[in-house]
Design an enzyme around this catalytic site. Structure first.
Site, PDB file in Angstrom:
ATOM      1  N   ASP A 168     -13.354 -72.115 -80.174  1.00  0.00           N
ATOM      2  CA  ASP A 168     -13.825 -73.445 -79.775  1.00  0.00           C
ATOM      3  C   ASP A 168     -12.975 -74.519 -80.450  1.00  0.00           C
ATOM      4  O   ASP A 168     -12.353 -74.275 -81.486  1.00  0.00           O
ATOM      5  CB  ASP A 168     -15.285 -73.643 -80.194  1.00  0.00           C
ATOM      6  CG  ASP A 168     -16.209 -72.655 -79.504  1.00  0.00           C
ATOM      7  OD1 ASP A 168     -15.833 -72.146 -78.431  1.00  0.00           O
ATOM      8  OD2 ASP A 168     -17.299 -72.401 -80.048  1.00  0.00           O
ATOM      9  N   ILE A 169     -13.044 -75.713 -79.893  1.00  0.00           N
ATOM     10  CA  ILE A 169     -12.222 -76.815 -80.436  1.00  0.00           C
ATOM     11  C   ILE A 169     -12.544 -77.081 -81.912  1.00  0.00           C
ATOM     12  O   ILE A 169     -11.653 -77.413 -82.691  1.00  0.00           O
ATOM     13  CB  ILE A 169     -12.375 -78.089 -79.561  1.00  0.00           C
ATOM     14  CG1 ILE A 169     -11.360 -79.146 -79.972  1.00  0.00           C
ATOM     15  CG2 ILE A 169     -13.786 -78.639 -79.592  1.00  0.00           C
ATOM     16  CD1 ILE A 169     -11.166 -80.263 -78.964  1.00  0.00           C
TER      17      ILE A 169
END
Ligand code: URA
Length: 252
Positions: A107-108
């Site tokens: 995920d970011i």
């Protein structure tokens, strides 16, 4: 076995020496040599295994497959292109070949180990649900971890009443809870469902506030790499990954 010949502009652009247009222009200017002789035709065929290609006087080694370990920082997306955010490919810099891609996604806001390669077979083997490659994460978790959190995860949790997960291993490093603040844990999972770690803790009414991947199979994050830094895999790291996933078994 006779190596396959490829065009000179492809050879050099894959090795990060510029776009094909730039290589054509460099060739016309006499900046490229093949086996010591200036080659002005960018579409000339070369054998990457035997021909010696040089640009601006410096030999360029051809590597068909490349492997980099990246410590992905927060704020960067696990993609090769993105309209809004910096990507993990941007972090590798312009000198790297353009067909490298991330093996799986973080995920970011997740940090840590991400393998970047152009080896589709190894990537497939590492990500295949059939191979059950372990992935270990360090997480800081807010909320009250139930006493039997490790037991629930070991038994195989069910997300949203329908997604049955494979058994996972939770090790609580610091309990946290109402008085102690955030818990610190190591979690090893054997599959890679969307937001899996975050959703596993949400199912226990907890929130992941920090997540970092430490390992994937036998490959462990080199802790000397600061977020955003990367290095090539060693021969030993690559051999171990290949052996444990069976990648390359069909070669030869
Ligand atoms: N699980 C998550 O929730 N996020 C990640 O980035 C990786 C695993």
């Amino acid at each position: 076995m006779m190596a396959k010949k490829i065009r000179l502009d492809r050879f050099l652009s894959e090795m990060g020496k510029g776009s094909r247009t730039e290589i054509r222009s460099a060739a016309k200017k006499g900046r490229i040599q093949v086996n010591g002789r200036t080659e002005k035709q960018a579409d000339a065929k070369v054998d990457p295994g035997t021909d010696i290609v040089a640009m601006d006087g410096k030999p360029v080694e051809y590597r068909a497959l490349e492997y980099f370990m990246l410590n992905k920082p927060q704020g960067v997306v696990s993609a090769t292109e993105d309209m809004r955010h910096r990507t993990v490919s941007d972090l590798l810099g312009g000198e790297k070949r353009r067909d490298l891609f991330p093996v799986g996604r973080l995920d970011i806001d997740t940090e840590g180990l991400l393998l970047m390669t152009n080896d589709g077979e190894l990537a497939h083997c590492l990500l295949s649900p059939k191979k059950h490659v372990d992935k270990t994460y360090f997480a800081r978790v807010s909320g009250r971890l139930p006493e039997d959190a490790a037991g629930q995860m070991a038994a195989g949790m069910v997300l949203q009443g329908q997604i049955r997960l494979k058994p996972a291993e939770l090790k609580v490093l610091k309990p946290g809870g109402s008085r102690g603040g955030e818990a610190e844990v190591l979690l090893t999972i054997r599959e890679g469902k969307f937001h899996q770690v975050k959703r596993m803790f949400e199912a226990l009414d907890c929130q992941v506030v920090y997540l970092k991947r430490l390992s994937m199979g036998s490959l462990s994050l080199d802790e000397t790499l600061q977020p955003g830094e990367y290095r090539p895999l060693t021969g030993e790291e690559l051999a171990r990954l290949r052996a444990e996933t069976g990648a390359g078994d069909k070669e030869g």
